[in-house]
Write a protein that holds these residues in place. Structure first.
Motif, mmCIF file in Angstrom:
data_model
loop_
_atom_site.group_PDB
_atom_site.id
_atom_site.type_symbol
_atom_site.label_atom_id
_atom_site.label_comp_id
_atom_site.label_asym_id
_atom_site.label_seq_id
_atom_site.Cartn_x
_atom_site.Cartn_y
_atom_site.Cartn_z
ATOM 1 N N ASN A 94 46.238 19.372 70.879
ATOM 2 C CA ASN A 94 44.712 19.521 70.174
ATOM 3 C C ASN A 94 44.758 19.036 68.731
ATOM 4 O OD1 ASN A 94 44.043 20.476 72.810
ATOM 5 N ND2 ASN A 94 44.620 22.493 72.277
ATOM 6 N N GLY A 95 45.913 18.611 68.164
ATOM 7 C CA GLY A 95 46.140 18.222 66.891
ATOM 8 C C GLY A 95 46.299 19.536 65.855
ATOM 9 N N GLU A 96 46.680 20.474 66.511
ATOM 10 C CA GLU A 96 46.930 21.649 65.851
ATOM 11 C C GLU A 96 48.394 21.800 65.316
ATOM 12 O OE1 GLU A 96 45.273 24.328 68.715
ATOM 13 O OE2 GLU A 96 43.360 24.485 67.919
ATOM 14 N N VAL A 97 48.561 22.579 64.225
ATOM 15 C CA VAL A 97 49.647 22.845 63.741
ATOM 16 C C VAL A 97 49.695 24.234 63.164
ATOM 17 C CG1 VAL A 97 51.555 22.312 61.876
ATOM 18 C CG2 VAL A 97 50.173 20.497 62.951
ATOM 19 N N PHE A 98 50.787 25.008 63.596
ATOM 20 C CA PHE A 98 50.948 26.552 63.368
ATOM 21 C C PHE A 98 51.800 26.765 62.041
ATOM 22 C CE2 PHE A 98 49.666 25.803 67.810
ATOM 23 C CZ PHE A 98 48.808 26.801 67.837
ATOM 24 N N TYR A 99 51.305 27.680 61.295
ATOM 25 C CA TYR A 99 51.936 28.065 60.037
ATOM 26 C C TYR A 99 52.122 29.698 60.126
ATOM 27 C CZ TYR A 99 51.220 23.343 58.189
ATOM 28 O OH TYR A 99 51.305 22.203 57.794
ATOM 29 N N PRO A 100 53.379 30.026 59.440
ATOM 30 C CA PRO A 100 53.685 31.444 59.552
ATOM 31 C C PRO A 100 52.787 32.137 58.777
ATOM 32 C CG PRO A 100 55.555 29.961 58.649
ATOM 33 C CD PRO A 100 54.427 29.387 58.790
#
Length: 141
Positions: A94-100
């Motif tokens: 989905n083009g999403e990146v997760f960050y802490p």
């Protein structure tokens, strides 16, 4: 309260603050690490403390002091930050990146608090040592 008890209390507090500072350092070091999945993303960690009351030789209502014990270091349940970055090689389908879920400002504030608490206990130990030396000098006279 004996000098030994004071030293044990201050030492346990210093150990607890060391765990706290190490946890903060870990959180800050990973604050900007990205991941393509929620499961693989770093979660902020927080230490859990408990006070261990000592009633050595005292009545039921009196405390000789309380040492600090680190019970555990747990992961924060705060939501992760999600960003739409389709150009990022870590992005999911989905083009999403997760960050802490690390808040650097809150971590720095917590670091200052832990550092000051550690310094306070160093001062307590310094004063205990000074008092012991004074008592030894009095005993020599």
């Amino acid at each position: 309260m004996s000098f030994k008890q004071i030293t044990q209390i201050a030492g346990s507090a210093m150990s607890a603050q060391t765990v706290r500072l190490n946890t903060i350092a870990s959180n800050l070091a990973n604050a900007q690490s990205a991941s393509g999945t929620e499961a693989a993303t770093y979660h902020a960690r927080k230490p859990v403390f408990a006070a261990l009351a000592a009633r050595e030789g005292l009545g039921d209502q009196q405390l000789a002091g309380a040492r600090v014990q680190v019970l555990d270091v747990v992961e924060s349940q705060e939501p992760l930050r999600k960003a739409y970055e389709p150009e990022n090689p870590l992005a999911n389908e989905n083009g999403e990146v997760f960050y802490p879920n690390v808040n650097p400002v809150a971590e720095m504030t917590d670091m200052l608090s832990a550092s000051r608490a550690f310094e306070t206990n160093v001062e307590v130990l310094s004063r205990v040592k000074s008092m012991q030396q004074s008592l030894l000098r009095l005993g020599e006279n």
